[in-house]
Motif scaffolding. Structure first.
Motif, PDB file in Angstrom:
ATOM      1  N   THR A  46     -59.476 -66.264 -79.953  1.00 43.33           N
ATOM      2  CA  THR A  46     -58.871 -67.431 -79.295  1.00 43.33           C
ATOM      3  C   THR A  46     -58.664 -67.122 -77.815  1.00 43.33           C
ATOM      4  OG1 THR A  46     -57.822 -68.192 -81.321  1.00 43.33           O
ATOM      5  CG2 THR A  46     -56.837 -68.943 -79.247  1.00 43.33           C
ATOM      6  N   TYR A  47     -58.104 -65.954 -77.536  1.00 44.55           N
ATOM      7  CA  TYR A  47     -57.876 -65.563 -76.144  1.00 44.55           C
ATOM      8  C   TYR A  47     -59.183 -65.554 -75.351  1.00 44.55           C
ATOM      9  CZ  TYR A  47     -56.571 -62.699 -72.115  1.00 44.55           C
ATOM     10  OH  TYR A  47     -56.364 -62.225 -70.843  1.00 44.55           O
ATOM     11  N   GLU A  48     -60.221 -64.985 -75.949  1.00 41.32           N
ATOM     12  CA  GLU A  48     -61.496 -64.870 -75.250  1.00 41.32           C
ATOM     13  C   GLU A  48     -62.214 -66.212 -75.104  1.00 41.32           C
ATOM     14  OE1 GLU A  48     -63.553 -61.720 -77.292  1.00 41.32           O
ATOM     15  OE2 GLU A  48     -62.426 -60.176 -76.202  1.00 41.32           O
ATOM     16  N   SER A  49     -61.757 -67.228 -75.818  1.00 39.42           N
ATOM     17  CA  SER A  49     -62.367 -68.553 -75.684  1.00 39.42           C
ATOM     18  C   SER A  49     -61.876 -69.283 -74.425  1.00 39.42           C
ATOM     19  CB  SER A  49     -62.078 -69.417 -76.927  1.00 39.42           C
ATOM     20  OG  SER A  49     -60.732 -69.856 -76.945  1.00 39.42           O
ATOM     21  N   PHE A  50     -60.800 -68.797 -73.797  1.00 41.91           N
ATOM     22  CA  PHE A  50     -60.292 -69.420 -72.572  1.00 41.91           C
ATOM     23  C   PHE A  50     -61.144 -68.985 -71.387  1.00 41.91           C
ATOM     24  CE2 PHE A  50     -55.757 -68.829 -74.449  1.00 41.91           C
ATOM     25  CZ  PHE A  50     -55.939 -69.911 -75.282  1.00 41.91           C
ATOM     26  N   GLN A  65     -59.057 -54.199 -82.660  1.00 46.66           N
ATOM     27  CA  GLN A  65     -59.729 -53.238 -81.786  1.00 46.66           C
ATOM     28  C   GLN A  65     -58.693 -52.358 -81.090  1.00 46.66           C
ATOM     29  OE1 GLN A  65     -62.373 -55.239 -79.067  1.00 46.66           O
ATOM     30  NE2 GLN A  65     -63.409 -56.373 -80.700  1.00 46.66           N
ATOM     31  N   LEU A  66     -58.645 -51.104 -81.480  1.00 50.88           N
ATOM     32  CA  LEU A  66     -57.619 -50.198 -80.963  1.00 50.88           C
ATOM     33  C   LEU A  66     -57.782 -49.908 -79.476  1.00 50.88           C
ATOM     34  CD1 LEU A  66     -57.336 -47.736 -83.975  1.00 50.88           C
ATOM     35  CD2 LEU A  66     -55.927 -49.736 -83.446  1.00 50.88           C
ATOM     36  N   ASP A  67     -58.995 -50.050 -78.935  1.00 50.95           N
ATOM     37  CA  ASP A  67     -59.231 -49.741 -77.523  1.00 50.95           C
ATOM     38  C   ASP A  67     -59.287 -51.001 -76.647  1.00 50.95           C
ATOM     39  OD1 ASP A  67     -61.576 -50.710 -78.616  1.00 50.95           O
ATOM     40  OD2 ASP A  67     -62.880 -49.277 -77.592  1.00 50.95           O
ATOM     41  N   TYR A  68     -58.861 -52.153 -77.195  1.00 57.39           N
ATOM     42  CA  TYR A  68     -58.921 -53.406 -76.439  1.00 57.39           C
ATOM     43  C   TYR A  68     -57.888 -53.384 -75.324  1.00 57.39           C
ATOM     44  CZ  TYR A  68     -59.456 -58.421 -75.558  1.00 57.39           C
ATOM     45  OH  TYR A  68     -59.710 -59.636 -74.984  1.00 57.39           O
ATOM     46  N   GLU A  69     -58.338 -53.712 -74.109  1.00 60.47           N
ATOM     47  CA  GLU A  69     -57.433 -53.766 -72.959  1.00 60.47           C
ATOM     48  C   GLU A  69     -57.745 -54.992 -72.124  1.00 60.47           C
ATOM     49  OE1 GLU A  69     -57.158 -50.258 -70.529  1.00 60.47           O
ATOM     50  OE2 GLU A  69     -57.431 -48.961 -72.277  1.00 60.47           O
ATOM     51  N   LEU A  74     -50.614 -59.088 -73.179  1.00 62.78           N
ATOM     52  CA  LEU A  74     -50.013 -58.001 -73.944  1.00 62.78           C
ATOM     53  C   LEU A  74     -50.844 -57.850 -75.216  1.00 62.78           C
ATOM     54  CD1 LEU A  74     -46.319 -59.200 -73.545  1.00 62.78           C
ATOM     55  CD2 LEU A  74     -47.453 -57.398 -72.241  1.00 62.78           C
ATOM     56  N   VAL A  75     -51.344 -56.659 -75.475  1.00 62.14           N
ATOM     57  CA  VAL A  75     -52.209 -56.422 -76.630  1.00 62.14           C
ATOM     58  C   VAL A  75     -51.412 -55.736 -77.728  1.00 62.14           C
ATOM     59  CG1 VAL A  75     -54.301 -55.251 -77.447  1.00 62.14           C
ATOM     60  CG2 VAL A  75     -54.238 -56.228 -75.139  1.00 62.14           C
ATOM     61  N   VAL A  76     -51.502 -56.299 -78.931  1.00 62.18           N
ATOM     62  CA  VAL A  76     -50.864 -55.721 -80.107  1.00 62.18           C
ATOM     63  C   VAL A  76     -51.891 -55.697 -81.246  1.00 62.18           C
ATOM     64  CG1 VAL A  76     -48.537 -56.451 -79.436  1.00 62.18           C
ATOM     65  CG2 VAL A  76     -49.930 -57.940 -80.880  1.00 62.18           C
ATOM     66  N   HIS A  77     -51.520 -55.032 -82.338  1.00 57.25           N
ATOM     67  CA  HIS A  77     -52.485 -54.862 -83.419  1.00 57.25           C
ATOM     68  C   HIS A  77     -52.062 -55.495 -84.732  1.00 57.25           C
ATOM     69  CE1 HIS A  77     -54.772 -52.537 -80.615  1.00 57.25           C
ATOM     70  NE2 HIS A  77     -53.696 -51.842 -80.345  1.00 57.25           N
ATOM     71  N   ASN A  78     -50.932 -56.194 -84.733  1.00 62.05           N
ATOM     72  CA  ASN A  78     -50.535 -56.949 -85.927  1.00 62.05           C
ATOM     73  C   ASN A  78     -49.493 -57.999 -85.543  1.00 62.05           C
ATOM     74  OD1 ASN A  78     -47.830 -55.709 -86.134  1.00 62.05           O
ATOM     75  ND2 ASN A  78     -48.947 -53.867 -86.750  1.00 62.05           N
ATOM     76  N   LEU A  79     -49.252 -58.912 -86.470  1.00 59.51           N
ATOM     77  CA  LEU A  79     -48.333 -60.021 -86.219  1.00 59.51           C
ATOM     78  C   LEU A  79     -46.913 -59.523 -85.966  1.00 59.51           C
ATOM     79  CD1 LEU A  79     -47.863 -63.092 -86.066  1.00 59.51           C
ATOM     80  CD2 LEU A  79     -47.474 -63.051 -88.532  1.00 59.51           C
ATOM     81  N   GLU A  80     -46.494 -58.509 -86.694  1.00 60.36           N
ATOM     82  CA  GLU A  80     -45.124 -57.995 -86.532  1.00 60.36           C
ATOM     83  C   GLU A  80     -44.886 -57.514 -85.107  1.00 60.36           C
ATOM     84  OE1 GLU A  80     -47.199 -57.304 -89.172  1.00 60.36           O
ATOM     85  OE2 GLU A  80     -46.072 -58.723 -90.425  1.00 60.36           O
ATOM     86  N   GLU A  81     -45.862 -56.777 -84.537  1.00 60.53           N
ATOM     87  CA  GLU A  81     -45.737 -56.320 -83.147  1.00 60.53           C
ATOM     88  C   GLU A  81     -45.669 -57.522 -82.196  1.00 60.53           C
ATOM     89  OE1 GLU A  81     -48.362 -53.073 -81.666  1.00 60.53           O
ATOM     90  OE2 GLU A  81     -49.086 -53.050 -83.740  1.00 60.53           O
ATOM     91  N   ALA A  82     -46.489 -58.517 -82.455  1.00 58.96           N
ATOM     92  CA  ALA A  82     -46.507 -59.718 -81.603  1.00 58.96           C
ATOM     93  C   ALA A  82     -45.157 -60.418 -81.639  1.00 58.96           C
ATOM     94  CB  ALA A  82     -47.615 -60.665 -82.061  1.00 58.96           C
ATOM     95  N   LEU A  83     -44.597 -60.584 -82.827  1.00 59.65           N
ATOM     96  CA  LEU A  83     -43.308 -61.267 -82.958  1.00 59.65           C
ATOM     97  C   LEU A  83     -42.190 -60.457 -82.302  1.00 59.65           C
ATOM     98  CD1 LEU A  83     -43.594 -62.648 -86.598  1.00 59.65           C
ATOM     99  CD2 LEU A  83     -43.937 -63.873 -84.445  1.00 59.65           C
TER     100      LEU A  83
END
Length: 161
Positions: A46-50, A65-69, A74-83
């Motif tokens: 979704t982010y990359e579609s902008f 993707q663990l190396d995504y920057e 702000l990059v996170v790897h699961n919903l809990e981190e995002a929330l």
């Protein structure tokens, strides 16, 4: 209050090939009005579609993707981190895509759903809502017109307590 904001067709289609399958300027304006100044949580696709990050919003991107920057989010790897990150905001929004909507649905308090009146071929879908869990608190219909190829309805749902 955690809110999902989405535009989905009558068959729950969200998009195809990482793009929307309709163009509704009034829905874009409403999205901007509701989300400006808030955290917006989304999947990487979704982010990359902008074309570029949305102004005046804090982007929280969930990716496996663990190396995504990306310096614009702000990059996170699961919903809990995002929330957890978005907890600084009293009104964060989940903005897609289909998998993120499905994952977040059990934790959401409110849904701002634009129902596009039509059925579309898609590869991303909004999850089926169990309306026993939700109370419709607002509904606003918009006819098809010269700027909008499809009629649509804004629905606001609150989770039943």
């Amino acid at each position: 209050m955690l809110t999902i904001i989405a535009a989905a067709a009558e068959n729950n289609a969200l998009g195809k090939d990482n793009d929307l399958v309709w163009h509704l300027p009034d829905d874009f304006k409403r999205f901007k009005k509701l989300t400006t100044g808030h955290y917006i949580i989304m999947g990487r696709k979704t982010y990359e579609s902008f074309p570029k990050p949305l102004p005046n919003r804090t982007h929280v991107v969930i990716t496996r993707q663990l190396d995504y920057e990306d310096k614009n989010c702000l990059v996170v790897h699961n919903l809990e981190e995002a929330l957890a990150l978005a907890s600084k905001d009293e009104q964060p929004f989940i903005i897609g895509g289909g998998e993120i909507y499905k994952l977040s649905l059990p934790q959401v308090d409110k849904i701002e759903l634009t129902r596009v009146h039509g059925e579309f071929e898609a590869d991303a879908y909004f999850p089926e809502l169990d309306l026993n869990d939700w109370q419709l608190v607002n509904e606003e219909f918009h006819e098809k017109d010269d700027k909008h190829n499809y009629a649509f309805t804004y629905f606001t749902y609150q989770r039943k307590k």
